[in-house]
Write an enzyme that holds these catalytic residues in place. Structure first.
Site, mmCIF file in Angstrom:
data_model
loop_
_atom_site.group_PDB
_atom_site.id
_atom_site.type_symbol
_atom_site.label_atom_id
_atom_site.label_comp_id
_atom_site.label_asym_id
_atom_site.label_seq_id
_atom_site.Cartn_x
_atom_site.Cartn_y
_atom_site.Cartn_z
ATOM 1 C CD GLU A 182 -4.621 -7.803 1.633
ATOM 2 O OE1 GLU A 182 -5.491 -7.080 2.129
ATOM 3 O OE2 GLU A 182 -3.403 -7.587 1.752
ATOM 4 C CG ASP B 181 -12.819 -8.657 1.693
ATOM 5 O OD1 ASP B 181 -12.629 -7.699 0.922
ATOM 6 O OD2 ASP B 181 -12.503 -8.616 2.903
ATOM 7 C CD GLU C 215 -2.889 -1.254 2.340
ATOM 8 O OE1 GLU C 215 -2.756 -0.447 3.275
ATOM 9 O OE2 GLU C 215 -3.805 -2.098 2.297
ATOM 10 C CG HIS D 264 -9.696 -5.612 0.373
ATOM 11 N ND1 HIS D 264 -10.098 -6.665 1.168
ATOM 12 C CD2 HIS D 264 -8.376 -5.431 0.622
ATOM 13 C CE1 HIS D 264 -9.058 -7.086 1.879
ATOM 14 N NE2 HIS D 264 -7.999 -6.364 1.561
ATOM 15 C CG ASN E 94 -0.578 -7.048 -1.436
ATOM 16 O OD1 ASN E 94 -1.160 -7.628 -2.362
ATOM 17 N ND2 ASN E 94 -1.090 -6.956 -0.223
#
Ligand code: XIL
Length: 369
Positions: free
Chosen positions: A281, A283, A175, A252, A216
C-alpha cells in the site's frame, strides 16, 4: 543532482547484490512473468512501470478506486498501462460485500477482476479479517464469541470461494498489531483470542489452496517493536504448519518520520522464514503545499522502498495505494497532509513516478524472482 548520483550508486550496488543472490533457494510458486502485453489488448508502453518491472519478474500494482475506473477514461488507461496487479481499494471489504446479513454483493469486485483479466493483470485480494469497514449488522449485532467465530469463518469461506482461482495474493489478516508490538484490541481478539489469526489462514487455504495468503500491516517496513512482533507471529505460524505464504508491509510513509530502519534486512528476515514479501500500500504523504525538500524526500522514499524490495528476491510485488492525488485517501485521514501519490490531481506523472521508473530501469539486469 546529489539525489541523482545517490540513485545511480544505489542501483549499481543493487544489481551486484541481486546478481549474488541468483542461486538462492527456489520459490515455492512458479515465477509469474508479466508478458507486458494483455491478451487481445494493445501492448503496454515499454517504459511503463509494469513493462520495466517485468524484466526482473516483479509485479507493480495499484489500489483501484472502482468508481474512478468506471467513469474516468484516463484513470482506466493508466491503470491498464502502468500496473501488472490491482488491489480493490474498498470493494472486497466486508462492509461492501455483505452490507446486509446473508445478502452478498460482489458486483463491484467482480468488475475489477474482469478488468484485470482483460489487461493481463493479477489481483491482490484485500482484506478478509480487519477491524475496520465492517458492516453495522455485525458490529452492532451483540453476537456471542461462538457466533462471531462462525460468522468470520463463513465470511472467509464464502468470499475466498467466490473469487477462487482469480486471486493471486489474499490479505487474510490486516493490522492485527499495535505499534508497541502488542496485539490490537479488536472484535476478533476479544471473541477468539490470538488463535483467530491461525484459524483465518486455515479457513482461507481450505477455500482456495492456490492463493498466496498474506499477513498485512503498516509500520512493519523497518526493524522495530511492531515488525519484531509480526516476525515472531510469522515464525510461530510457520512452525505450526499454518498456511501463511507472505508478509505484506503496507508502506504508508510520511516525510516527517524519515525512512524505515533497515528495511531490506527486515524484509529479508521474513524471506528467510520461507515467506514471500510484498509492499502492498505504498504512498508517501507530506504537509501541503509541498516544499522542494519534502518533494525530494518523497521521491527518495518511493524509490528506496522499491530498492529494498528489488534487493530481496522473495519480494514479489510493489503496490501503490492509488496513483492519483485526486483519489488519495490521505487528505481525508491526515489533516493538512497530502500529495502522497505518483500522479498529480490531473493524472500527470510526478517526479516520484519518474524516480520509480528510473530505479526499475537501473535494475533491469537483475535476475527474475
Ligand atoms: C482505506 C481506503 O483507501 C479508503 O478509501 C477507506 O475509506 C478506508 O480505507 N490500510 C488498509 C487499507 O489496509 O484498506 C486502507 O484503505 C488504508 C490503510
Amino acid at each position: 543532482m546529489k539525489f541523482r548520483r545517490s540513485v545511480v550508486v544505489l542501483a549499481v550496488g543493487l544489481t551486484a547484490l541481486l546478481g549474488a543472490q541468483t542461486g538462492a533457494a527456489g520459490a515455492t510458486v512458479p515465477p509469474l512473468r508479466d508478458s507486458a502485453k494483455p491478451p487481445g489488448g494493445t501492448a503496454v508502453p515499454p517504459d511503463s512501470l509494469r513493462a520495466l518491472a517485468s524484466k526482473v519478474g516483479l509485479r507493480i500494482g495499484t489500489a483501484v478506486n472502482t468508481d474512478a475506473l468506471a467513469t474516468n477514461a484516463k484513470y482506466r488507461q493508466i491503470t491498464a498501462d502502468q500496473f501488472s496487479t490491482v488491489t480493490p481499494e474498498n470493494v472486497m471489504k466486508w462492509q461492501v460485500v455483505e452490507p446486509t446479513k446473508g445478502a452478498y454483493d460482489w458486483s463491484a469486485a467482480d468488475q475489477l477482476v474482469k478488468f484485470a483479466k482483460a489487461n493481463g493483470q493479477l489481483v491482490r485480494g484485500h482484506t478478509l479479517v480487519w477491524q475496520n469497514q465492517l458492516p453495522t449488522w455485525l458490529t452492532a449485532g451483540n453476537y456471542t464469541s461462538t457466533q462471531l467465530r462462525h460468522l468470520l469463518r463463513k465470511h472467509i469461506t464464502d468470499e475466498v470461494t467466490h473469487f477462487r482461482g482469480h486471486i493471486w495474493q489474499w490479505d487474510v489478516v490486516n493490522e492485527a498489531f499495535n505499534d508497541d508490538g502488542t496485539m490490537r484490541d479488536t472484535i476478533w481478539l476479544r471473541a477468539m483470542g490470538p488463535s483467530y489469526i491461525a484459524d483465518a489462514f486455515r479457513w482461507a487455504h481450505q477455500a482456495d489452496p492456490r492463493a498466496l495468503l498474506f499477513y498485512n500491516d503498516y509500520n512493519i517496513e523497518g526493524m522495530g517493536a511492531k515488525s519484531d512482533a509480526v516476525y515472531l507471529l510469522a515464525k510461530q505460524l510457520r512452525a505450526q504448519g499454518v498456511p501463511i505464504n507472505g508478509i505484506g508491509a503496507q508502506g504508508h510513509l510520511d516525510t516527517k518520520y524519515g525512512f524505515p530502519n533497515q528495511m531490506r534486512q527486515n524484509l529479508q528476515r521474513f524471506a528467510d522464514l520461507g515467506l514471500k514479501v510484498a509492499l502492498t500500500e505504498v504512498d508517501v504523504r507530506t504537509t501541503v503545499p509541498v516544499t522542494t525538500p519534502e518533494q525530494l524526500a518523497q521521491n527518495a522514499d518511493y524509490s528506496q522502498m522499491l530498492e529494498a524490495c528489488l534487493l530481496v528476491r522473495a519480494c514479489i510485488s510493489y503496490t501503490v495505494w492509488g496513483f492519483g492525488d485526486a483519489f488519495s485517501w490521505v487528505p481525508g485521514v491526515f489533516a493538512g497532509e497530502g500529495s502522497a501519490d505518483i500522479y498529480d490531481e490531473n493524472l500527470q506523472p510526478k517526479a516520484s513516478y519518474f524516480a520509480l521508473q528510473q530505479t526499475l530501469m537501473l535494475a533491469s539486469g537483475a535476475p527474475h524472482r
